[in-house]
Design a protein around this motif. Structure first.
Motif, PDB file in Angstrom:
ATOM      1  N   ASP A 108      -7.618  -9.589  -5.322  1.00  0.00           N
ATOM      2  CA  ASP A 108      -7.863  -9.111  -6.676  1.00  0.00           C
ATOM      3  C   ASP A 108      -6.641  -9.175  -7.575  1.00  0.00           C
ATOM      4  O   ASP A 108      -6.776  -9.181  -8.803  1.00  0.00           O
ATOM      5  CB  ASP A 108      -8.372  -7.661  -6.633  1.00  0.00           C
ATOM      6  CG  ASP A 108      -9.697  -7.546  -5.908  1.00  0.00           C
ATOM      7  OD1 ASP A 108     -10.468  -8.525  -5.945  1.00  0.00           O
ATOM      8  OD2 ASP A 108      -9.955  -6.494  -5.307  1.00  0.00           O
ATOM      9  N   ARG A 109      -5.455  -9.207  -7.011  1.00  0.00           N
ATOM     10  CA  ARG A 109      -4.239  -9.176  -7.839  1.00  0.00           C
ATOM     11  C   ARG A 109      -3.149  -9.981  -7.159  1.00  0.00           C
ATOM     12  O   ARG A 109      -3.197 -10.210  -5.939  1.00  0.00           O
ATOM     13  CB  ARG A 109      -3.769  -7.728  -8.070  1.00  0.00           C
ATOM     14  CG  ARG A 109      -3.425  -6.991  -6.796  1.00  0.00           C
ATOM     15  CD  ARG A 109      -3.069  -5.545  -7.072  1.00  0.00           C
ATOM     16  NE  ARG A 109      -2.626  -4.847  -5.873  1.00  0.00           N
ATOM     17  CZ  ARG A 109      -3.424  -4.317  -4.982  1.00  0.00           C
ATOM     18  NH1 ARG A 109      -4.735  -4.395  -5.144  1.00  0.00           N
ATOM     19  NH2 ARG A 109      -2.934  -3.693  -3.920  1.00  0.00           N
ATOM     20  N   PRO A 110      -2.148 -10.426  -7.919  1.00  0.00           N
ATOM     21  CA  PRO A 110      -1.048 -11.189  -7.304  1.00  0.00           C
ATOM     22  C   PRO A 110      -0.185 -10.310  -6.408  1.00  0.00           C
ATOM     23  O   PRO A 110      -0.215  -9.073  -6.495  1.00  0.00           O
ATOM     24  CB  PRO A 110      -0.275 -11.723  -8.516  1.00  0.00           C
ATOM     25  CG  PRO A 110      -0.611 -10.793  -9.630  1.00  0.00           C
ATOM     26  CD  PRO A 110      -2.014 -10.334  -9.380  1.00  0.00           C
ATOM     27  N   MET A 111       0.572 -10.948  -5.538  1.00  0.00           N
ATOM     28  CA  MET A 111       1.479 -10.303  -4.586  1.00  0.00           C
ATOM     29  C   MET A 111       0.732  -9.439  -3.570  1.00  0.00           C
ATOM     30  O   MET A 111       1.335  -8.614  -2.889  1.00  0.00           O
ATOM     31  CB  MET A 111       2.535  -9.452  -5.313  1.00  0.00           C
ATOM     32  CG  MET A 111       3.480 -10.259  -6.166  1.00  0.00           C
ATOM     33  SD  MET A 111       4.513 -11.393  -5.202  1.00  0.00           S
ATOM     34  CE  MET A 111       5.516 -10.246  -4.298  1.00  0.00           C
ATOM     35  N   GLU A 112      -0.574  -9.613  -3.480  1.00  0.00           N
ATOM     36  CA  GLU A 112      -1.330  -8.888  -2.460  1.00  0.00           C
ATOM     37  C   GLU A 112      -1.389  -9.672  -1.149  1.00  0.00           C
ATOM     38  O   GLU A 112      -1.399  -9.077  -0.078  1.00  0.00           O
ATOM     39  CB  GLU A 112      -2.747  -8.595  -2.960  1.00  0.00           C
ATOM     40  CG  GLU A 112      -3.548  -7.710  -2.030  1.00  0.00           C
ATOM     41  CD  GLU A 112      -4.915  -7.351  -2.588  1.00  0.00           C
ATOM     42  OE1 GLU A 112      -5.718  -6.771  -1.842  1.00  0.00           O
ATOM     43  OE2 GLU A 112      -5.166  -7.663  -3.773  1.00  0.00           O
ATOM     44  N   LEU A 113      -1.435 -10.999  -1.238  1.00  0.00           N
ATOM     45  CA  LEU A 113      -1.493 -11.832  -0.042  1.00  0.00           C
ATOM     46  C   LEU A 113      -0.831 -13.174  -0.328  1.00  0.00           C
ATOM     47  O   LEU A 113      -1.095 -13.792  -1.361  1.00  0.00           O
ATOM     48  CB  LEU A 113      -2.949 -12.052   0.384  1.00  0.00           C
ATOM     49  CG  LEU A 113      -3.158 -13.008   1.563  1.00  0.00           C
ATOM     50  CD1 LEU A 113      -2.595 -12.424   2.856  1.00  0.00           C
ATOM     51  CD2 LEU A 113      -4.628 -13.354   1.727  1.00  0.00           C
ATOM     52  N   TRP A 114       0.012 -13.599   0.614  1.00  0.00           N
ATOM     53  CA  TRP A 114       0.592 -14.940   0.587  1.00  0.00           C
ATOM     54  C   TRP A 114       0.044 -15.724   1.772  1.00  0.00           C
ATOM     55  O   TRP A 114      -0.093 -15.184   2.871  1.00  0.00           O
ATOM     56  CB  TRP A 114       2.115 -14.898   0.698  1.00  0.00           C
ATOM     57  CG  TRP A 114       2.813 -14.447  -0.551  1.00  0.00           C
ATOM     58  CD1 TRP A 114       2.247 -14.052  -1.721  1.00  0.00           C
ATOM     59  CD2 TRP A 114       4.229 -14.335  -0.744  1.00  0.00           C
ATOM     60  NE1 TRP A 114       3.198 -13.705  -2.634  1.00  0.00           N
ATOM     61  CE2 TRP A 114       4.431 -13.866  -2.066  1.00  0.00           C
ATOM     62  CE3 TRP A 114       5.331 -14.576   0.047  1.00  0.00           C
ATOM     63  CZ2 TRP A 114       5.703 -13.641  -2.581  1.00  0.00           C
ATOM     64  CZ3 TRP A 114       6.599 -14.348  -0.462  1.00  0.00           C
ATOM     65  CH2 TRP A 114       6.781 -13.892  -1.770  1.00  0.00           C
ATOM     66  N   GLN A 115      -0.255 -16.996   1.542  1.00  0.00           N
ATOM     67  CA  GLN A 115      -0.640 -17.901   2.612  1.00  0.00           C
ATOM     68  C   GLN A 115       0.515 -18.863   2.876  1.00  0.00           C
ATOM     69  O   GLN A 115       0.990 -19.530   1.946  1.00  0.00           O
ATOM     70  CB  GLN A 115      -1.907 -18.681   2.245  1.00  0.00           C
ATOM     71  CG  GLN A 115      -3.139 -17.825   2.086  1.00  0.00           C
ATOM     72  CD  GLN A 115      -4.390 -18.651   1.891  1.00  0.00           C
ATOM     73  OE1 GLN A 115      -4.403 -19.863   2.131  1.00  0.00           O
ATOM     74  NE2 GLN A 115      -5.467 -18.003   1.451  1.00  0.00           N
ATOM     75  N   LEU A 116       0.950 -18.949   4.137  1.00  0.00           N
ATOM     76  CA  LEU A 116       2.106 -19.758   4.518  1.00  0.00           C
ATOM     77  C   LEU A 116       1.683 -20.800   5.546  1.00  0.00           C
ATOM     78  O   LEU A 116       0.790 -20.566   6.364  1.00  0.00           O
ATOM     79  CB  LEU A 116       3.221 -18.893   5.109  1.00  0.00           C
ATOM     80  CG  LEU A 116       4.213 -18.243   4.132  1.00  0.00           C
ATOM     81  CD1 LEU A 116       3.514 -17.234   3.232  1.00  0.00           C
ATOM     82  CD2 LEU A 116       5.341 -17.552   4.893  1.00  0.00           C
TER      83      LEU A 116
END
Length: 578
Positions: A108-116
């Protein structure tokens, strides 16, 4: 006044009005003109954009026509598609049916999940292959990591990840596949925490992993790989060096984040939807010492002077084999970081260093006959080499350098100088030295220790160089010179901070014996097994957590037994019946 209708004679004859068979020919019912027909100017603008950007589809062309200014009304997607087909700019293909088992999701918002993830396929002129460590924010598709590395080791991945954390802040979660750089849950012989998981744990980041063989779970970063490969990497077959690749990837990353609309974001730019997390009230970023400490670089050798006795050591000249291609004495020096498992692999050959040295930077001096492993310039061990000249050339391409003279070997140790060697204590407390087994203590069974031989004393050291035990040196100087994998000794050991704990059974008279010293604990404890803490000056006897007594240590003998003996079986009395 009304316009007069032209006479029949002045009209153009229609086909069906012509006499004969020409009036019966098939004809099209398409109108000669239409008020909503796409103007030639719009068609020319569509074709010009498509020829300049062959990878743009109808949605991107529609967006760019609206942003750059269309000479007429912006056409619909179907109109742009028909224009491209009509002018032969695309081949019409049947649309594939969308799979119903795929479920689209987004945070729903940025900086909630990163995919690496990690992507390869970059070839240098030297023949080496580079990798790119990538990371994408799930909500905004903003690329947070795009670092080119020579080898996708756990340390290289963590360095790129740490740089992104320092630049953009700490996300709530990260999602990766099950690569050994990201997780140690599939490590053998037992699961272990890798450096990436440690960084996440110490900074409050939830580390999530996909199910095995499900790349669609990290579909956003996989889509970024496809775009990177198609729009940048496929255009260049061979790159000159790593710096050139990193410069091109940085330029592509800026274009991707700020000037490339995304269909999944309703043609919005990732930079417009991405915001960093505020640092107010946040804990400082915590990184392992292995990342904050730079890799040691050997100091340059001083220039030779007239007073110097020995000339500076130079690499030996290359001697080619009979084929004129493969060198005979090619030697390479490289540095590698010990993984969490403690098993370092170089070109298929494995070197066991132990989990206690995980994260340390090890130097390797290798040729086709022998491999020396060094830590801070001190040789740890020497093993036979299984590397071929092709492997050595690959190591040179991966950042190695031509090696100088080999380090000091066991046969070149100074006579009488202190030496050290690493050994694994077997199940009955023995270690192998100079071809013979020597007892060092049953309580150390299964542990890897460092044995330091200094004149007539044998010191047993833990991995942190804590003194575990001191024994008489059982080797002669000639035997000590033949120890396999010996190296010059480091600094003297530090005394143990914890007293030695042994077990003793109390006799029927309330006495226990340790190192030939009798200690009275009382007849009430007869037959019990008690724990004795052997310090330098005292003996402390414990019954579980209760301290029973503390007596001064009057004996100077070494403790030779650490566990209680097994009780003897009762004797069978045999007698003749009277």
């Amino acid at each position: 006044m009304y316009a007069t209708r032209p006479s029949r004679a002045s009209r153009t004859p229609l086909p069906w009005t012509q006499p004969g068979l020409d009036g019966l020919a098939d004809r099209s019912h398409r109108p000669h003109a239409h008020p909503a027909q796409t103007s030639p100017e719009v068609e020319a603008a569509i074709c010009e954009l498509r020829r300049g950007h062959p990878r743009w589809g109808q949605r991107r062309l529609q967006f760019e026509l609206g942003r750059l200014g269309c000479p007429g009304p912006v056409p619909s997607l179907s109109t742009i598609y028909r224009v491209l087909v009509r002018h032969g700019l695309i081949d019409p293909v049947r649309r594939r049916r969308r799979r119903e088992d795929y479920r689209r999701w987004e945070r729903d918002r940025p900086m909630e999940l990163w995919q690496l993830d990690i992507v390869g396929g970059i070839t240098l002129a030297s023949g080496a292959e580079l990798k790119v460590v990538t990371g994408v924010d799930d909500h905004s598709r903003f690329c947070v990591i795009a670092t080119v590395v020579r080898r996708a080791t756990g340390r290289a991945v963590c360095l790129a990840f740490a740089e992104a954390l320092q630049r953009f802040g700490v996300p709530e979660e990260v999602l990766t596949d099950n690569g050994k750089q990201f997780t140690g849950r599939f490590s053998r012989p037992r699961p272990a925490e890798v450096m990436f998981e440690r960084i996440c744990r110490e900074n409050g980041i939830v580390a999530r992993n996909t199910k095995p063989r499900t790349p669609t779970t990290t579909g956003k970063v996989e889509r970024f790989h496809q775009i990177l490969q198609r729009e940048l990497l496929d255009d260049v077959e061979v790159w000159p060096d790593l710096e050139a690749v990193q410069t091109a990837v940085d330029a592509f990353r800026t274009e991707y984040n700020t000037n490339r609309p995304h269909q999944s974001l309703d043609m919005a730019f990732p930079a417009d939807r991405f915001t960093t997390r505020p640092t107010d009230g946040q804990l400082p970023l915590r990184l392992p010492p292995a990342l904050t400490t730079a890799v040691p670089v050997p100091a340059p050798r001083p220039a030779p002077t007239a007073e110097s006795q020995d000339p500076p050591a130079l690499p030996a000249p290359l001697v080619l084999s009979a084929n004129g291609v493969d060198p005979v004495n090619l030697a390479v020096e490289i540095t590698r970081t010990v993984p969490a498992s403690g098993n370092l692999a170089v070109c298929g050959q494995q070197f066991w260093l132990g989990p206690a040295r995980a994260g340390l930077v090890i130097g390797l001096w290798a040729d086709t006959t022998v491999v020396h492993l060094l830590l801070d310039g001190v040789r740890l061990k020497t093993l036979p080499s299984r590397l071929t000249p092709a492997h050595l050339r690959q190591l040179l391409a991966d950042g190695g350098r031509h090696a100088g003279p080999p380090p000091v070997t066991a046969g070149q140790l100074k006579p009488g100088a202190p030496v050290e060697v690493d050994r694994l204590v077997n199940a009955i407390g023995l270690v192998s030295l100079a071809g013979r087994q020597h007892p060092i203590g049953y309580h150390l069974a299964g542990r890897r220790v460092t044995i330091r031989l200094d004149r007539g004393v044998l010191h047993l050291l833990d991995t942190d160089r804590t003194l575990l035990r001191s024994l008489p040196n059982p080797l002669t100087p000639a035997e000590q010179a033949r120890i396999r994998d010996a190296r010059p000794a480091g600094p003297p050991p530090t005394p143990a901070t914890q007293p030695l704990r042994v077990e003793r059974r109390v006799s029927s008279r309330g006495v226990l014996v340790i190192a030939s010293q009798k200690i009275h604990v009382g007849i009430g404890h007869a037959g019990q097994t008690l724990t004795v803490e052997a310090a330098d000056t005292t003996f402390r006897v414990h019954d579980g957590d209760q301290l029973l007594t503390e007596v001064p240590r009057t004996t100077t003998k070494q403790i030779a037994r650490f566990k209680v003996r097994k009780p003897e079986p009762p004797r069978q009395h045999t007698g003749h019946a009277r």
